[in-house]
Write a protein that holds these residues in place. Structure first.
Motif, PDB file in Angstrom:
ATOM      1  N   GLU A 122       0.820  -1.404   0.003  1.00 41.22           N
ATOM      2  CA  GLU A 122       0.050   0.448   0.074  1.00 41.22           C
ATOM      3  C   GLU A 122       0.802   1.325   0.316  1.00 41.22           C
ATOM      4  O   GLU A 122       1.945   1.047   0.422  1.00 41.22           O
ATOM      5  CB  GLU A 122      -0.854  -0.047   1.080  1.00 41.22           C
ATOM      6  CG  GLU A 122      -1.971  -1.214   1.179  1.00 41.22           C
ATOM      7  CD  GLU A 122      -2.661  -1.140  -0.158  1.00 41.22           C
ATOM      8  OE1 GLU A 122      -3.575   0.355  -0.346  1.00 41.22           O
ATOM      9  OE2 GLU A 122      -3.543  -1.786  -0.661  1.00 41.22           O
ATOM     10  N   ILE A 123       0.372   2.552  -0.766  1.00 40.93           N
ATOM     11  CA  ILE A 123       1.237   3.301  -0.759  1.00 40.93           C
ATOM     12  C   ILE A 123       1.176   4.491   0.210  1.00 40.93           C
ATOM     13  O   ILE A 123      -0.303   4.444   0.723  1.00 40.93           O
ATOM     14  CB  ILE A 123       1.174   4.159  -2.295  1.00 40.93           C
ATOM     15  CG1 ILE A 123       1.150   3.585  -3.320  1.00 40.93           C
ATOM     16  CG2 ILE A 123       1.418   5.871  -2.052  1.00 40.93           C
ATOM     17  CD1 ILE A 123       0.738   4.272  -4.612  1.00 40.93           C
ATOM     18  N   VAL A 124       1.951   5.006   0.926  1.00 42.14           N
ATOM     19  CA  VAL A 124       1.951   6.173   2.174  1.00 42.14           C
ATOM     20  C   VAL A 124       2.598   6.772   1.852  1.00 42.14           C
ATOM     21  O   VAL A 124       2.232   7.633   3.514  1.00 42.14           O
ATOM     22  CB  VAL A 124       2.385   4.610   3.899  1.00 42.14           C
ATOM     23  CG1 VAL A 124       1.543   3.520   3.706  1.00 42.14           C
ATOM     24  CG2 VAL A 124       3.459   4.659   3.562  1.00 42.14           C
ATOM     25  N   GLY A 125       3.319   7.141   1.014  1.00 42.32           N
ATOM     26  CA  GLY A 125       4.248   8.337   0.635  1.00 42.32           C
ATOM     27  C   GLY A 125       4.052   8.304  -1.026  1.00 42.32           C
ATOM     28  O   GLY A 125       4.540   7.333  -1.609  1.00 42.32           O
ATOM     29  N   THR A 126       4.401   9.149  -1.424  1.00 44.77           N
ATOM     30  CA  THR A 126       4.841   9.736  -2.817  1.00 44.77           C
ATOM     31  C   THR A 126       5.558  10.735  -2.791  1.00 44.77           C
ATOM     32  O   THR A 126       5.429  11.726  -2.197  1.00 44.77           O
ATOM     33  CB  THR A 126       3.668  10.071  -3.888  1.00 44.77           C
ATOM     34  OG1 THR A 126       2.722  11.004  -4.132  1.00 44.77           O
ATOM     35  CG2 THR A 126       3.246   8.641  -3.739  1.00 44.77           C
ATOM     36  N   ALA A 127       6.551  11.147  -4.244  1.00 40.61           N
ATOM     37  CA  ALA A 127       7.330  12.218  -4.111  1.00 40.61           C
ATOM     38  C   ALA A 127       7.620  12.448  -5.649  1.00 40.61           C
ATOM     39  O   ALA A 127       7.877  11.323  -6.338  1.00 40.61           O
ATOM     40  CB  ALA A 127       8.656  12.049  -3.457  1.00 40.61           C
ATOM     41  N   THR A 128       7.898  13.742  -6.203  1.00 43.12           N
ATOM     42  CA  THR A 128       8.167  14.165  -7.827  1.00 43.12           C
ATOM     43  C   THR A 128       8.945  14.885  -7.708  1.00 43.12           C
ATOM     44  O   THR A 128       9.234  15.812  -6.983  1.00 43.12           O
ATOM     45  CB  THR A 128       6.727  14.559  -7.910  1.00 43.12           C
ATOM     46  OG1 THR A 128       6.852  15.271  -8.152  1.00 43.12           O
ATOM     47  CG2 THR A 128       5.310  13.987  -8.822  1.00 43.12           C
ATOM     48  N   ALA A 129      10.224  15.309  -8.146  1.00 42.18           N
ATOM     49  CA  ALA A 129      10.904  15.918  -8.061  1.00 42.18           C
ATOM     50  C   ALA A 129      12.480  15.949  -9.509  1.00 42.18           C
ATOM     51  O   ALA A 129      11.085  15.254 -11.101  1.00 42.18           O
ATOM     52  CB  ALA A 129      12.257  15.288  -7.402  1.00 42.18           C
ATOM     53  N   THR A 130      12.396  17.121  -9.399  1.00 34.27           N
ATOM     54  CA  THR A 130      13.343  17.765 -10.972  1.00 34.27           C
ATOM     55  C   THR A 130      14.872  17.558 -10.424  1.00 34.27           C
ATOM     56  O   THR A 130      15.021  18.493  -9.554  1.00 34.27           O
ATOM     57  CB  THR A 130      12.345  18.847 -11.195  1.00 34.27           C
ATOM     58  OG1 THR A 130      11.423  18.464 -11.786  1.00 34.27           O
ATOM     59  CG2 THR A 130      13.292  19.803 -12.579  1.00 34.27           C
ATOM     60  N   TYR A 131      15.787  17.416 -11.370  1.00 31.76           N
ATOM     61  CA  TYR A 131      17.190  17.572 -11.104  1.00 31.76           C
ATOM     62  C   TYR A 131      18.238  17.948 -11.996  1.00 31.76           C
ATOM     63  O   TYR A 131      17.655  17.338 -13.497  1.00 31.76           O
ATOM     64  CB  TYR A 131      17.605  16.067 -10.829  1.00 31.76           C
ATOM     65  CG  TYR A 131      16.617  14.857  -9.553  1.00 31.76           C
ATOM     66  CD1 TYR A 131      17.444  14.910  -8.563  1.00 31.76           C
ATOM     67  CD2 TYR A 131      15.582  14.509  -9.930  1.00 31.76           C
ATOM     68  CE1 TYR A 131      17.189  14.627  -7.030  1.00 31.76           C
ATOM     69  CE2 TYR A 131      14.962  14.130  -8.117  1.00 31.76           C
ATOM     70  CZ  TYR A 131      15.746  13.822  -7.300  1.00 31.76           C
ATOM     71  OH  TYR A 131      15.341  13.134  -6.402  1.00 31.76           O
ATOM     72  N   LYS A 132      18.790  18.272 -12.063  1.00 33.49           N
ATOM     73  CA  LYS A 132      19.943  18.682 -12.631  1.00 33.49           C
ATOM     74  C   LYS A 132      21.474  18.140 -12.402  1.00 33.49           C
ATOM     75  O   LYS A 132      21.821  18.328 -11.613  1.00 33.49           O
ATOM     76  CB  LYS A 132      20.108  20.452 -12.556  1.00 33.49           C
ATOM     77  CG  LYS A 132      21.046  21.323 -13.845  1.00 33.49           C
ATOM     78  CD  LYS A 132      21.045  22.511 -13.868  1.00 33.49           C
ATOM     79  CE  LYS A 132      22.500  22.335 -14.574  1.00 33.49           C
ATOM     80  NZ  LYS A 132      21.807  24.421 -14.618  1.00 33.49           N
ATOM     81  N   PRO A 133      21.589  17.153 -13.581  1.00 31.82           N
ATOM     82  CA  PRO A 133      22.525  16.774 -13.527  1.00 31.82           C
ATOM     83  C   PRO A 133      24.215  17.520 -14.108  1.00 31.82           C
ATOM     84  O   PRO A 133      23.553  18.453 -14.397  1.00 31.82           O
ATOM     85  CB  PRO A 133      22.390  15.873 -15.422  1.00 31.82           C
ATOM     86  CG  PRO A 133      20.944  15.596 -15.313  1.00 31.82           C
ATOM     87  CD  PRO A 133      20.346  17.338 -15.084  1.00 31.82           C
ATOM     88  N   GLN A 134      25.101  16.855 -13.091  1.00 34.19           N
ATOM     89  CA  GLN A 134      27.002  17.844 -13.070  1.00 34.19           C
ATOM     90  C   GLN A 134      27.280  17.578 -14.158  1.00 34.19           C
ATOM     91  O   GLN A 134      28.567  16.655 -14.167  1.00 34.19           O
ATOM     92  CB  GLN A 134      26.249  17.564 -11.657  1.00 34.19           C
ATOM     93  CG  GLN A 134      25.761  18.699 -10.782  1.00 34.19           C
ATOM     94  CD  GLN A 134      25.594  19.852 -11.144  1.00 34.19           C
ATOM     95  OE1 GLN A 134      26.654  20.741 -10.854  1.00 34.19           O
ATOM     96  NE2 GLN A 134      24.529  19.748 -11.636  1.00 34.19           N
ATOM     97  N   ARG A 135      27.179  17.772 -15.594  1.00 36.30           N
ATOM     98  CA  ARG A 135      27.837  17.508 -16.497  1.00 36.30           C
ATOM     99  C   ARG A 135      28.855  18.235 -16.397  1.00 36.30           C
ATOM    100  O   ARG A 135      28.468  18.955 -16.712  1.00 36.30           O
ATOM    101  CB  ARG A 135      26.720  16.916 -17.833  1.00 36.30           C
ATOM    102  CG  ARG A 135      25.843  16.550 -17.667  1.00 36.30           C
ATOM    103  CD  ARG A 135      24.842  16.610 -19.380  1.00 36.30           C
ATOM    104  NE  ARG A 135      23.499  16.109 -19.456  1.00 36.30           N
ATOM    105  CZ  ARG A 135      23.164  15.451 -19.181  1.00 36.30           C
ATOM    106  NH1 ARG A 135      24.266  14.129 -18.803  1.00 36.30           N
ATOM    107  NH2 ARG A 135      21.993  14.627 -19.116  1.00 36.30           N
TER     108      ARG A 135
END
Length: 138
Positions: A122-135
């Motif tokens: 059962e889902i008890v939490g969710t998250a969404t995120a945006t990341y910037k790769p360090q190329r």
């Protein structure tokens, strides 16, 4: 399959994943091809209300799992630029949970999502995120 991060075997003190940080979570990751997951069971050192894991700790677990998925897919560190967390159930101290992350790569920013699941799936939490790769600059 157990995931090996690029800095494994070096001295680092990441709160989320370093085995060398005595106060940290010491998360270990499993690479399932499309996803990266971490199983965890937290003690009273990580609680807010009695017997309940602090929401900020859950956000760290989601961020670590999503971010390390990107590291493993792209081969470079990625910095979190934004993150949204949703708590839909109680995460209890002393109970097993699993965080599962997925990512959509491409472009300058990478989007990722994570779910925290209890022992019954059962889902008890969710998250969404945006990341910037360090190329590195070439």
């Amino acid at each position: 399959m157990t995931a090996t991060l690029p800095w494994a075997g070096t001295e680092h003190h990441c709160f989320g994943c370093s085995p060398d940080n005595p106060s940290g979570l010491r998360l270990e990751f499993t690479d399932d091809g499309d996803t990266l997951s971490a199983e965890f069971e937290l003690d009273h050192h990580y609680e807010s209300y009695p017997g309940v894991v602090h929401g900020g700790i859950l956000a760290v677990i989601c961020d670590e799992t999503m971010g390390n998925l990107i590291v493993l897919r792209l081969g470079v560190p990625a910095l979190t630029t934004s993150m949204r967390t949703r708590y839909v159930g109680v995460v209890r101290v002393g109970q097993p949970y699993r965080c599962v992350a997925r990512a959509v790569t491409g472009g300058e920013l990478v989007r990722a999502s994570a779910e925290i699941l209890d022992a019954h799936g059962e889902i008890v939490g969710t998250a969404t995120a945006t990341y910037k790769p360090q190329r590195s600059a070439a």
